[in-house]
Each structure stands twice: as structure tokens, then as C-alpha cells.
Scaffold this active site. Structure first.
Site, PDB file in Angstrom:
ATOM      1  N   GLU C  80       0.660  -1.196  -0.259  1.00  0.00           N
ATOM      2  CA  GLU C  80      -0.173  -0.075   0.001  1.00  0.00           C
ATOM      3  C   GLU C  80       0.298   1.269  -0.016  1.00  0.00           C
ATOM      4  OE1 GLU C  80      -1.045   1.797   3.425  1.00  0.00           O
ATOM      5  OE2 GLU C  80       0.683   1.783   3.324  1.00  0.00           O
ATOM      6  N   CYS C 112      -3.291  -4.745   3.735  1.00  0.00           N
ATOM      7  CA  CYS C 112      -2.588  -5.687   4.266  1.00  0.00           C
ATOM      8  C   CYS C 112      -2.549  -6.643   3.484  1.00  0.00           C
ATOM      9  CB  CYS C 112      -2.946  -5.692   5.740  1.00  0.00           C
ATOM     10  SG  CYS C 112      -2.276  -3.507   6.708  1.00  0.00           S
ATOM     11  N   HIS C 234      -2.380 -12.591  10.192  1.00  0.00           N
ATOM     12  CA  HIS C 234      -2.112 -10.908   9.906  1.00  0.00           C
ATOM     13  C   HIS C 234      -1.529 -10.454  11.090  1.00  0.00           C
ATOM     14  CE1 HIS C 234      -1.319  -6.678   8.611  1.00  0.00           C
ATOM     15  NE2 HIS C 234      -2.663  -6.796   9.098  1.00  0.00           N
TER      16      HIS C 234
END
Lengths: 386, 130, 348
Positions: C80, C112, C234
Site C-alpha cells: 500500500e 495489508c 496478519h
């Protein structure tokens, strides 16, 4: 080849000349040289200037300056070899006369450096290094000489104090030169405690940003003799010019200046003189370390001993070989394209006996060494009073 | 910076592509078209080693315009393990570590950014390898 | 058989501590450390960006794969923080590793999740035999708005995986992707910093999506949490991955190896991929690894890997992830951090 002599010199006060443009500075100086020579018309003109395009946005200054000097129609052009542009102009003038093409040539130099900001000047000067493989990575001129200084210190034990000795001596000389940009004295501590520019070089190890011009008139010996009034004639008896890899990393050693060594050998050979014959010299002390390295390369002291030699006052006026009686680039200033010409003027004055307070007694033979980039161009002139 | 100027240097700046003179064994970085003694030579592509040691260095305190925001930064000459020397910045180091002879490795980094709008220039920088 | 043939991670050396950030904003460092379960984060120097991190990570991956860049048929960077708004990051990376010109290339963005997306697509292309080798990279130099909770965690790092069909070091047994339109976190064009929905990023976003993906993957594979030596999720902060892991039935021991966030921060697209590299660094042949990424917006990519014998030959070929995280750190103060991250206003 015909013998060539210097018949006129001109130089005005150097410094931050806010009120004068490049053409004004040059014309005033060049006219002074013309008047000194007692002539009216030139056969031609070579002007050394490193980067009028970047500094003032003006190229094609050969024609511009010839016109403003009232010498329209003469062959005139700019020659460039970075900070050795002035020396190159003198060499070109010499060759033009020596080969019989011309009789009277003006060799001038000019740089107007304060019309850009400090970082703009740093940028312009850095163009004399390898743009894609040194400057691209952030190298500056002080930075490149700093890397040489660090090698010299590493290999030969040259000390911080020895570097300062160059600045102290040159400012001492410069304090006696009314045309110098910074005619003040400095102390060793003053040099060492001044602002760091590129470690280990401080601002007082570096030559300044200067506006200035210088001009000499050269003529064949026969013409010179006719024109010489009371002035003793100074002949150029040796010229050496050599180049080296422009990028420092392409050189086998960084603690020497090969082009200067070769140029020196060529000038000594042409003149039939040796370092021992030279009474006074002007070196390209763009940074203190440069003067130390040039001393070694031109054979005035052993390799690696330049610092020691300087610290022991051998290069002072009255020493074994007085160097940079004018104050050098350090104190007199360094308008890059004009420097090589101003060196020839100082030696001419010394050989004429016009050195004033900074006169080297009995000087008969003098030498100039002018250098471009990090020493990738080097031009040595040897001069003798007739 | 005009893009063509950096683009043609990518093989050298991105991949350390040099040329080896097969006649003499010399390495040219950047590549040369004529040998150092002015001869035509048989050349082959040669990738420089990415490790070496600091040959000399300086701390740039007064930068040129394009590095105005980076100063102070360190420029050095690295002597690579094959003897080739090149100039670049040193990055990611502790001040006390910096010295001639220290081992470094070349990493891929941003070298110039051309303000906030221009093309980004990438290339090699040295980082400590000890 | 398809899977990872080479991997590498790159973590910048600079760090900033939570205390240093909290001090500037008058915040209570202890409550942030407790709440986020992290003590410091990596900081990219001004000469580091998502491309430079990708290149270094991919060089390591090539070394472990034992192949040269010209063998790479496709290369994808998920991030990103691509340095250009228009102009691919991947071409720079491909050029630097020598993969050009016969190579397919695209940049991914999915908050993400962009890194695992690049891995997912690479695996698919290799499996379908469109490519022999494809590189999937997750890399970010992420930014949190000054003073925002995100500023304590937004970090930098990259992981690169070369997918192939031969000399595999971790076979990919199953994949699953799960997504919905859930606007929990976003950054509009021309904005410097992202915005987020606060607590809305938790239950209905992160937890729902990861659980959705993980359950589907377990069902697809017929495997149970206890079948795995390691699991990695994550990790936007220290708390979330541990909590979701436990919700799914994983134990702390399975989660700890890939749980880097307490001292790394949230490397966004690099987060679960870098965690995976830390696992591969110490994995043994036969180990099963469970990985589920998460990207706001929102979606998850899940993978099940089975480590092969070849892993032992490659682990020591390049710098490992844990030492990069734990050693040779350079701590910066907030002023330096602000300068590095261009948070200080200057004229152009």
C-alpha cells in the site's frame, strides 16, 4: 617554435563582486592587461571559464567578451578544463604564438560564481567530477578532496595540523595582497575549529566561492622586445599538460596526483629546468591537501612528506621554495576559470620584481600549476625572466 | 532529472554490470568501449561482487542542490573483493563504526528523489557487513 | 506439486520505541504498549522504500532458490506504499534482479493483504504451468497519521517468495480466499494517511474475515489446528493475531514463531509473509504451516504449506528474519523519525 613572452598583465580585486557582471569584470581586467602591454589591438583571445552556462546562463562568451573589449572580428573562444580553464587559455595562447599563427594574444579567465545560491555553486562545481558515477552518489568537490586527504593521512601519517599549515601560510601571504578576496590571517586553531564542510576538511581548508577575472597578454619574443618599455621580459619556457581518470575510484592511488606529476615532468623537460632551479611557485591549493600533494608530485619534496615540508616553513616566503605568495586560491580566492591566469600574473610580477611586500628576493624562475577537477587535468607553466 | 539519463545506467546501478577485458583480465565499471591503453578488446559481461571494504570516505556536510535534504551523509570509495573500486554512499551505520578498511556490502537503495514530483533514482549504497 | 522454492525477508535497521512516540503526543506509553502489545517498530530510512526492500528480500529468495533472476517468469509486489502513484514498482524490482525483459509484472494493492495476493497469484500461475517461476512479494513502508493509534504500529519490511514446481522447500497443499466489502480502513487519493473505523476494524472486519477464511481452509483440507506445527496470521498489533489464533483453536507455541509484531510493528502487506519467513527459517521437514493474511476492505488469503527436506539446505544461505529483527538495531528519536518519514513541512 618561437619564444613567447608575457607583455602585459591585468587583474582587479576579487571577491563577492555583487555590482559587476561577468562581462564587466572581464573587460575591466582585460583592458588593464592591454594597457599594461601598451597595445591596442589583439590578434586573438582565449578565455578560460569553467561554467558560465551554469553560473550566469551565458555560453558563447568568446564572442561576447571580444565585442565588449572592443576587439570585434578577432578570433576568440572559450576554453574549458574545469578549474584548469585559465591555465589552458594561457597554453592555447602560447601555442598560437609559438607556431607563428599569431603575434599578440590575450589569455584570460573569468568566473562569476555568486549569481547562484551556495548549493547551486556546489552543484556547478561538482560537474567537473564524474557526473554519473561520483556526483550521482552525492560526491562534492570538497568531499572528493576530503577522501584524498583521508588516504594521504592514512598512508603517510599526514596530520590535521599539517593541513592547517597550508591555510595559515597562504592567508599570511594573502594578507599582503590587496587584490585577495580574504586578505586576513588565520591560525591553526582557527582552521581546525571552523565549520566542517567534508570531513576532514573544514571551511578554512577550502578555497572560497569568488567572482573574478584575470588576463595576460602574450607575444612572440621579437614583438615583445619592441613593446617592452622598462618592464623586464618574462618568457614562458616550459609547458606541461596532462590528464588522468576523472573519477577518483578509477585511479590506482588516491594519495597522489598522477596528471600533475606527468605535467611537471613535461614542463621540466621542455624548459630544461629542475625543481631545484625554481625560485617561486603558485600551486592549485583549491583545498589544503592539494598543495601538499602538488609539492610532492612536482618534486619539491619526497612523496608523503608534503605535510611535514609545509609545517617546517619550507614553502614560506624566505623558505626553500615559496609557494602561493599571492595567497593562493585559499586567500586570494578561486573564480575557477580565472585562477590559472592569475597564477601566471603572480609569477610574472615576482619575476619582474613587482611582488611588493611579498616579493621573493632574486626570483628568476617561477612555476605555476593549475588543476581541474580532482586533478584529472593539470597544467604546469615554467617562466623565466630574460 | 530527465528519465533517459538514469535509465541508460540501470544495468550498472541496479545490477553492477561491468565489462571484463578478456585479453588482460581488467574489469571496467562502468563498461568501456576501448581498453585503458586505447586498444579494442574482447569483452564479456561481468557482474561485480557486492562485498568489499572502505578504501576512503568523507562526511558531506555541505551538499549540492539535489542532496539538500540528505546532508550530512557519507560518501565513500569501496574496494570490492575483486579489486574494483566504486564511489557510493554509506548508509545504516553507527558513527563509531566508520573507518577505512571496514567491511561493507552493496544494497539496493534510493539515491536521488528529484523533489516530490520527479523520477526516483535507485542504485547501490554500502552498508556495514561486520 | 507446487510451492515455495526460495524465500527471503528484509527488515530495516532503524527502530522507534512506543515511548518515544507517546512522549510527543502526551500519550500514556504503557497503555499503548499493553493495548497494542508492541514495544517498538521498524522505521525505513529515507533511502528505503517498498521497492528497495522488495529487491533485497528477492535477492535472498533467489539465493535460496538457487536460480538467477532471468528464470523468473512473473513478479508481483503487493504494497500500500508503492513509491509511485502511476508507474509500477515491480519493473524496478524485476530490472534489479535481472528478470527483465521476459517477465509478467503487476503491482497489487489490497491494504495489508496485497502481499499474500501476490503469493496467491504466483502459486496459481506456477500450478497452471503458465510460469515456471513466479515471485510474490509483500512489502510496505506504511504510514500512520501523526498522533493516531496507527502511528505506534505502522512499520516497514518485506518478504519475497519464489514459487515453482521443482526443488520445493515448502509445498502448498491448499489455498482459500475469503472476502466481503467491509470498509474498515481506507486512504483516499491524494491523502497522506489512512483513516479507519476504530473498533469497527476488529470484530466485523479482522476477526470475521480471518475466521471465515481459516474455517473454510480447515474444512477444505480436512485438517485440524493440532495438525500444524506453526500458524501465522496478519498482525496489525500484538493482540489480534494471538486472539484470533486462540479463537480458532491454536496454541501459543504454534503462534509465537511467526508473531513478530511486538518488536517489528505492522508491516502491512509484509506482515504475515514476514512471519512465514521466520517460521521457514527454523522449520523442520514435514512441518505443516497454516497462514491466513488479512487486508482491510476486506479479505483474507489462506495457505497450508508442508515443509520438505530441502528446507535444511537453504535456511543458512542468507540472513534469517529473527536476527534481522533482534540484532544491529539503530534507535531513532521522534525528530529523526519525522524527518525520515517526511512529516516535516518544507518548501519543494
Amino acid at each position: 617554435m618561437r619564444d613567447v613572452a608575457i607583455i602585459g598583465v591585468g587583474m582587479t580585486k576579487w571577491g563577492e563582486i555583487w555590482e559587476k557582471s561577468l562581462r564587466q569584470m572581464f573587460v575591466e581586467t582585460a583592458y588593464e592587461a592591454i594597457a599594461d602591454a601598451g597595445i591596442e589591438k589583439l590578434d586573438g583571445m582565449y578565455v578560460g571559464s569553467m561554467s558560465p552556462g551554469l553560473f550566469v546562463g551565458q555560453e558563447h562568451i568568446g564572442a561576447l567578451l571580444a565585442d565588449y573589449l572592443g576587439q570585434k572580428n578577432i578570433p576568440a573562444g572559450r576554453v574549458e578544463s574545469a578549474c584548469a580553464s585559465g591555465g589552458l587559455a594561457v597554453k592555447c595562447a602560447f601555442m598560437d604564438i609559438a607556431c607563428g599563427n599569431s603575434n599578440i594574444i590575450l589569455a584570460g579567465g573569468v568566473e562569476k560564481m555568486t549569481d547562484v545560491s551556495g548549493d547551486g555553486a556546489t552543484y556547478a562545481l561538482a560537474t567537473a567530477a564524474d557526473q554519473e558515477y561520483e556526483v550521482f552518489h552525492g560526491a562534492t568537490f570538497p568531499g572528493l578532496y576530503a577522501m584524498m586527504a583521508r588516504r594521504h593521512m592514512h598512508e603517510f601519517g599526514t596530520t590535521r595540523r599539517q593541513l592547517s599549515s597550508v591555510a595559515v601560510k597562504n592567508h599570511e601571504n594573502g594578507s599582503k595582497n590587496p587584490l585577495a578576496q580574504y586578505p586576513f590571517k588565520v591560525t591553526h586553531e582557527g582552521v581546525e575549529n571552523s565549520v566542517m564542510v567534508a570531513d576532514p576538511l573544514t571551511i578554512l581548508d577550502c578555497s572560497p566561492i569568488t567572482d573574478g577575472a584575470a588576463a595576460v597578454i602574450l607575444a612572440d619574443l621579437e614583438t615583445a622586445k619592441k613593446l617592452a618599455k622598462n618592464n623586464p621580459l618574462v618568457k614562458i619556457i616550459g609547458i606541461g599538460h596532462a590528464t588522468d581518470s576523472i573519477a577518483l575510484h578509477d585511479r590506482p592511488s588516491l594519495s597522489g596526483l598522477e596528471a600533475t606529476k606527468v605535467a611537471g615532468e613535461r614542463a621540466y623537460k621542455m624548459s630544461g629546468k629542475t625543481p631545484g632551479d625554481v625560485n617561486v611557485a603558485e600551486f592549485h591549493d583549491c583545498f589544503t591537501i592539494a598543495e601538499i600533494m602538488v609539492l610532492e608530485e612536482l618534486g619539491f619534496c619526497e612523496k608523503g612528506k608534503g605535510g611535514e615540508f609545509t609545517e617546517a616553513c619550507n614553502t614560506h616566503i624566505g623558505g626553500k621554495i615559496p609557494v602561493n605568495t599571492s595567497g593562493g586560491l585559499k586567500s586570494k580566492g578561486h573564480p575557477v576559470g580565472a585562477t590559472g591566469v592569475a597564477q601566471v600574473i603572480e609569477i610574472t610580477k615576482q619575476l619582474r620584481g613587482d611582488g611588493g611586500e611579498r616579493q621573493v628576493e632574486g626570483a628568476k624562475i617561477g612555476l605555476t600549476q593549475n588543476m581541474g577537477g580532482t586533478g584529472a587535468s593539470s597544467i604546469v607553466h615554467i617562466m623565466e625572466v630574460v | 532529472m530527465f528519465p533517459a539519463r538514469i535509465w541508460r545506467e540501470f544495468p550498472q546501478r541496479y545490477r553492477l554490470e561491468a565489462v571484463k577485458n578478456k585479453d588482460t583480465g581488467e574489469v571496467y565499471f562502468p563498461p568501456r568501449y576501448v581498453s585503458k591503453d586505447g586498444k579494442k578488446f574482447n569483452g564479456e559481461k561481468y557482474i561485480l561482487p557486492d562485498e568489499g571494504k572502505i578504501f576512503t570516505y568523507t562526511v558531506i556536510e555541505v551538499p549540492p542542490s539535489q542532496f539538500k535534504d540528505e546532508a550530512p551523509y557519507v560518501v565513500c570509495i569501496v574496494e570490492l573483493t575483486d579489486g574494483t573500486k566504486l564511489t557510493c554512499q554509506i548508509t545504516d551505520f553507527d558513527k563509531d563504526w566508520l573507518d577505512i578498511g571496514k567491511k561493507v556490502r552493496l544494497e539496493f537503495r534510493r539515491v536521488q528523489t528529484d523533489a516530490h514530483h520527479g523520477v526516483l533514482s535507485y542504485g547501490y549504497k554500502a552498508v556495514p557487513a561486520e | 506439486m507446487v510451492g515455495i522454492v526460495g524465500y527471503g525477508a528484509k527488515i530495516p535497521r532503524h527502530r522507534i520505541k512506543v515511548e518515544e512516540i507517546a512522549k510527543v503526543w502526551g500519550a500514556d506509553a504503557e497503555s499503548y504498549k499493553r493495548g497494542l502489545q508492541l514495544t517498538e517498530k521498524s522505521v525505513p530510512a529515507p533511502d528505503v522504500d517498498c521497492v528497495t526492500l522488495s529487491v533485497e528480500a528477492t535477492k535472498y529468495a533467489l539465493k535460496r532458490a538457487g536460480i538467477t533472476g532471468d528464470k523468473i517468469d512473473a513478479l508481483y509486489i503487493g504494497s500500500e506504499s508503492h513509491p509511485y502513484a502511476v508507474k509500477p514498482s515491480g519493473t524496478i524490482c524485476a530490472e534489479a534482479i535481472g528478470a527483465t525483459p521476459n517477465c509478467h509484472n503487476a503491482d497489487y494493492e489490497f491494504a495489508c493483504k496485497a502481499g499474500s495476493e501476490a503469493m496467491f497469484v504466483s502459486l496459481g500461475l506456477v500450478k497452471s504451468e503458465f510460469c515456471n517461476y513466479a515471485v510474490g512479494i509483500g512489502a510496505d513502508t506504511s504510514q500512520g497519521a501523526p498522533g493516531d493509534a496507527l502511528e505506534y504500529s505502522a512499520a516497514a519490511g518485506a518478504a519475497s517468495f519464489i514459487m515453482g514446481r521443482e526443488n520445493i522447500l515448502a509445498e502448498c497443499l491448499y489455498t482459500h480466499s475469503w472476502m466481503s466489502d467491509t470498509p474498515d480502513f481506507w486512504r483516499r487519493e491524494h491523502q497522506h494517511y489512512p483513516q479507519h473505523g476504530g473498533r469497527f476494524t476488529g470484530e466485523p472486519a479482522y476477526f470475521r474475515t480471518i475466521k471465515g477464511c481459516a474455517y473454510a481452509l480447515l474444512e477444505k483440507s480436512g485438517m485440524k489446528p493440532e495438525d500444524f506445527k506453526y500458524a501465522v496470521f496478519h498482525q496489525p498489533n500484538g493482540k489480534f493475531p494471538m486472539r484470533v489464533g486462540k479463537m480458532l483453536g491454536f496454541e501459543r507455541e504454534q503462534l509465537e514463531t511467526g508473531w513478530l509484531v511486538p518488536t517489528l510493528g505492522n508491516t502491512y502487506s509484509g506482515a504475515s509473509p514476514i512471519g512465514l519467513t521466520a517460521i521457514l527459517d527454523i522449520a523442520e521437514p514435514g512441518d505443516n504451516i497454516f497462514m491466513v493474511s488479512y487486508g482491510s476492505g476486506a479479505g483474507s488469503d489462506g495457505f497450508i504449506f508442508k515443509v520438505t527436506d530441502r528446507i535444511k539446505e537453504v535456511q543458512d544461505l542468507c540472513p534469517k528474519t529473527r536476527p534481522q529483527l533482534d540484532e544491529n538495531k539503530i534507535y531513532v528519536d521522534y525528530g529523526t523519525y519525522a524527518k525520515f518519514r517526511k512529516k516535516i513541512l518544507k518548501n519543494d
